[in-house]
Design an enzyme around this catalytic site. Structure first.
Site, PDB file in Angstrom:
ATOM      1  N   GLU A  94      32.076  11.506 -18.943  1.00 23.64           N
ATOM      2  CA  GLU A  94      32.614  10.237 -18.420  1.00 23.64           C
ATOM      3  C   GLU A  94      31.948   9.137 -19.224  1.00 23.64           C
ATOM      4  OE1 GLU A  94      34.739  10.304 -15.796  1.00 23.64           O
ATOM      5  OE2 GLU A  94      34.545  12.468 -15.798  1.00 23.64           O
TER       6      GLU A  94
ATOM      7  N   CYS B 149      31.867   0.561 -15.984  1.00 23.00           N
ATOM      8  CA  CYS B 149      32.700   1.143 -17.046  1.00 23.00           C
ATOM      9  C   CYS B 149      34.160   0.717 -16.951  1.00 23.00           C
ATOM     10  CB  CYS B 149      32.588   2.657 -17.022  1.00 23.00           C
ATOM     11  SG  CYS B 149      33.143   3.390 -15.474  1.00 23.00           S
TER      12      CYS B 149
HETATM   13  P1  NAD Z   1      23.375   6.123 -22.211  1.00 25.16           P
HETATM   14  O1  NAD Z   1      24.374   6.915 -22.951  1.00 25.16           O
HETATM   15  O2  NAD Z   1      22.424   5.282 -22.964  1.00 25.16           O
HETATM   16  O3  NAD Z   1      22.465   7.070 -21.302  1.00 25.16           O
HETATM   17  C1  NAD Z   1      23.025   7.916 -20.316  1.00 25.16           C
HETATM   18  C2  NAD Z   1      22.086   9.075 -20.059  1.00 25.16           C
HETATM   19  O4  NAD Z   1      22.032   9.887 -21.227  1.00 25.16           O
HETATM   20  C3  NAD Z   1      20.638   8.674 -19.735  1.00 25.16           C
HETATM   21  O5  NAD Z   1      20.163   9.497 -18.709  1.00 25.16           O
HETATM   22  C4  NAD Z   1      19.916   8.982 -21.047  1.00 25.16           C
HETATM   23  O6  NAD Z   1      18.550   9.296 -20.864  1.00 25.16           O
HETATM   24  C5  NAD Z   1      20.686  10.205 -21.527  1.00 25.16           C
HETATM   25  N1  NAD Z   1      20.590  10.487 -22.964  1.00 25.16           N
HETATM   26  C6  NAD Z   1      20.350   9.621 -23.993  1.00 25.16           C
HETATM   27  N2  NAD Z   1      20.321  10.293 -25.167  1.00 25.16           N
HETATM   28  C7  NAD Z   1      20.562  11.598 -24.889  1.00 25.16           C
HETATM   29  C8  NAD Z   1      20.678  12.777 -25.669  1.00 25.16           C
HETATM   30  N3  NAD Z   1      20.529  12.751 -26.997  1.00 25.16           N
HETATM   31  N4  NAD Z   1      20.935  13.943 -25.055  1.00 25.16           N
HETATM   32  C9  NAD Z   1      21.107  13.998 -23.723  1.00 25.16           C
HETATM   33  N5  NAD Z   1      21.002  12.907 -22.905  1.00 25.16           N
HETATM   34  C10 NAD Z   1      20.746  11.725 -23.483  1.00 25.16           C
HETATM   35  O7  NAD Z   1      24.204   5.243 -21.164  1.00 25.16           O
HETATM   36  P2  NAD Z   1      23.648   4.158 -20.144  1.00 25.16           P
HETATM   37  O8  NAD Z   1      23.242   2.953 -20.916  1.00 25.16           O
HETATM   38  O9  NAD Z   1      22.677   4.798 -19.207  1.00 25.16           O
HETATM   39  O10 NAD Z   1      24.967   3.843 -19.279  1.00 25.16           O
HETATM   40  C11 NAD Z   1      25.923   2.912 -19.652  1.00 25.16           C
HETATM   41  C12 NAD Z   1      27.137   3.620 -20.230  1.00 25.16           C
HETATM   42  O11 NAD Z   1      27.674   4.542 -19.286  1.00 25.16           O
HETATM   43  C13 NAD Z   1      28.279   2.661 -20.526  1.00 25.16           C
HETATM   44  O12 NAD Z   1      28.853   2.992 -21.761  1.00 25.16           O
HETATM   45  C14 NAD Z   1      29.254   2.908 -19.391  1.00 25.16           C
HETATM   46  O13 NAD Z   1      30.582   2.571 -19.681  1.00 25.16           O
HETATM   47  C15 NAD Z   1      29.075   4.366 -19.172  1.00 25.16           C
HETATM   48  N6  NAD Z   1      29.538   4.762 -17.833  1.00 25.16           N
HETATM   49  C16 NAD Z   1      30.713   5.444 -17.732  1.00 25.16           C
HETATM   50  C17 NAD Z   1      31.199   5.804 -16.474  1.00 25.16           C
HETATM   51  C18 NAD Z   1      32.496   6.551 -16.330  1.00 25.16           C
HETATM   52  O14 NAD Z   1      32.773   7.001 -15.223  1.00 25.16           O
HETATM   53  N7  NAD Z   1      33.293   6.708 -17.370  1.00 25.16           N
HETATM   54  C19 NAD Z   1      30.471   5.473 -15.322  1.00 25.16           C
HETATM   55  C20 NAD Z   1      29.270   4.789 -15.467  1.00 25.16           C
HETATM   56  C21 NAD Z   1      28.812   4.445 -16.736  1.00 25.16           C
END
Ligand code: NAD
Length: 478
Positions: free
Chosen positions: A248, A282
């Site tokens: 997502e 999002c």
């Molecule tokens: P992010 O991608 O920076 O981090 C998300 C998670 O991924 C965190 O727990 C982080 O520690 C982990 N992560 C980072 N690098 C990783 C790796 N190499 N391997 C595995 N895990 C890793 O996102 P964010 O800043 O926490 O959240 C914001 C983003 O989430 C926005 O782009 C938003 O649109 C999206 N979002 C989407 C939805 C949806 O339903 N489509 C819902 C909420 C948020």
């Protein structure tokens, strides 16, 4: 200052490593607590615990599994206020929204519990005399759940609810920005005497614990919510073991305002979608297309509405409309996108700078007019209280501009004309379209993005079935 631990097999346990992550209140910069920067070994131990628990959990009737989810939902409802305060302190959303998030989390678990008795297989007609073909739906095993920070408490349930009701168990890695609410979640599991090993929580950074979880050969599916860039890394890590992915990801939702629309309604909806959670959602309207003949009136109303938004420390003032952005990087991104739009010829109608009189990561409610499709502010996810506005002449142009985007999560259109609305439904290339309203999605819908917004989806029957795999049995009579 509290130093929290991981939650594995029903117990809080220290990490095998010594690294710690500081959790900061984005409204003040104050240190709230620390959580472990977990090691690969911590992640492996959590997966092993989830694996052992899964084998007996799967044999429980779904109705029994449902009872546990309902008990958890009840417990959450009894603790709305303390959990909401924790979310607000570490994430920066208003207390009102945090309370809604906690209540919605309980409702979501109840909704998923109701699916217990409704999971169905199929009986398929055979080509052979005396044969029956049965399609069963089986749990996948251990699910890895990786969370973002914007709806951190709800997203635990969005992953654990469907995982557990379908007979899977789960290991969750919360965002390192917002881990405290996940600790509260685990405290409720302890109070409930929830069966150990079903829900495990390992804290840490993405490149450490997150990567270890996504690349483990011992999980059956990695269920990730976050940015598209990280989603791509998670997919690559999962590819090593051909692990199923459910992603997502980000969005860049277009809102199309036709000249015949109820402009007051569209302004109200777009404004509230853009400032809720400080614009860090999002499926918020991230770019607005307004028909030229209504543009002046619409933009005047939008400017007034946005100027009327109040920001401030949401833990101290319950009346603010929004709080700080999550961190320095989030703030810098908003600043960069607004700055580069202005350099490329956009006009600042209102806002455009750091929140006044505050020490946190606040950004003023901002409207940019005269934008065009090539600007980064129109193409990249802003994740802040900023609305870029572009004018168009007719519906063909509006749909083409809306579809011209690497993301495909949500979209919206404002019109009184049924034919226009129907054309938009048929031609907008997005997983969701809202007519005459903005977010949020319903738990009984299906939240799934096209293009770089994701793979698979969440919620409703279709979201539930993502947590099941099929098993076809051919039974021959003799
Ligand atoms: P992010 O991608 O920076 O981090 C998300 C998670 O991924 C965190 O727990 C982080 O520690 C982990 N992560 C980072 N690098 C990783 C790796 N190499 N391997 C595995 N895990 C890793 O996102 P964010 O800043 O926490 O959240 C914001 C983003 O989430 C926005 O782009 C938003 O649109 C999206 N979002 C989407 C939805 C949806 O339903 N489509 C819902 C909420 C948020």
């Amino acid at each position: 200052m509290k130093k929290f631990e991981n939650f594995i097999n029903g117990k809080f346990v220290p990490s095998n490593g010594s690294g710690q992550i500081n959790v900061i209140n984005p409204a003040t910069g104050a240190l709230i607590c620390t959580v472990p920067d977990s090691t690969d070994q911590d992640v492996d131990e959590a997966i092993a615990a989830a694996g052992s628990a899964q084998r007996s959990w799967e044999t429980q009737p779904a109705a029994v599994r449902a009872r546990h989810l309902k008990a958890l939902a009840h417990k959450i409802r009894q603790n709305v206020e303390p959990i909401a305060r924790v979310i607000t302190e570490e994430q920066g959303k208003t207390l009102g929204l945090a309370r809604v998030e906690v209540e919605f989390t309980a409702e979501y678990l109840e909704y998923m519990a109701e699916w217990g008795r409704r999971i169905e297989g199929e009986i398929i007609e055979s080509d052979r005399p005396g044969e029956s073909i049965f399609l069963f739906r089986r749990p996948i095993g251990v699910i890895g759940g990786i969370l973002p920070w914007n709806f951190p408490f709800f997203l635990i349930a969005r992953k654990a609810g469907p995982a557990l009701i379908t007979g899977n168990t789960i290991v969750i890695k919360p965002s390192e920005e917002t881990p405290h609410n996940a600790v509260k979640f685990c405290e409720l599991l302890v109070e409930l005497d929830f069966p150990p090993g079903l829900i495990n929580v390992v804290h840490g950074r993405g490149s450490g614990a997150g990567h270890a979880l996504a690349s483990s050969p011992n999980i059956g599916m990695i269920n990730f919510t976050g940015s598209a860039d990280t989603g791509s890394k998670v997919m690559a890590a999962a590819a090593k073991n051909i692990t199923k992915v459910n992603l997502e990801l980000g969005g860049k939702a277009p809102a199309i305002v036709m000249a015949d629309a109820d402009l007051d309604l569209s302004v109200k909806a777009i404004k509230s979608s853009r400032i809720i959670n400080s614009g860090q959602v999002c499926n918020c309207a991230e770019r607005v297309y307004v028909q030229s003949s209504a543009a002046t009136e619409f933009v005047d109303k939008l400017g007034l509405a946005m100027r009327d938004s109040r920001y401030g420390d949401p833990s101290l003032d319950e009346t603010v409309d929004y709080g700080p952005l999550i961190n320095e990087a989030g703030y810098r991104k908003v600043e960069r996108l607004v700055g580069s739009a202005l350099k490329s010829g956009a006009t600042l109608l209102t806002g455009g700078k750091r929140g006044q009189g505050t020490q946190g990561y606040y950004y003023e409610p901002t409207v940019l007019t005269g934008c065009n499709q090539s600007m980064d502010v129109v193409r990249q996810e802003i994740f802040g209280p900023v609305i870029p506005v572009i004018e168009f002449d007719d519906l063909d142009e509006a749909i083409a501009l809306a579809n011209d985007c690497e993301y495909g999560l949500t979209s919206s259109i404002y019109t009184r004309d049924l034919n226009v609305a129907l054309r938009a439904c048929q031609e907008l290339r997005f997983g969701e379209t809202y007519i005459n309203r903005e977010n949020f999605e319903a738990m009984q819908g299906f939240h799934a993005g096209w293009r770089k917004s994701g793979v698979g989806g969440a919620d409703g029957r279709h979201g539930l079935y993502e947590f099941l795999q099929t098993h076809v049995v051919y039974m021959q009579r003799y």
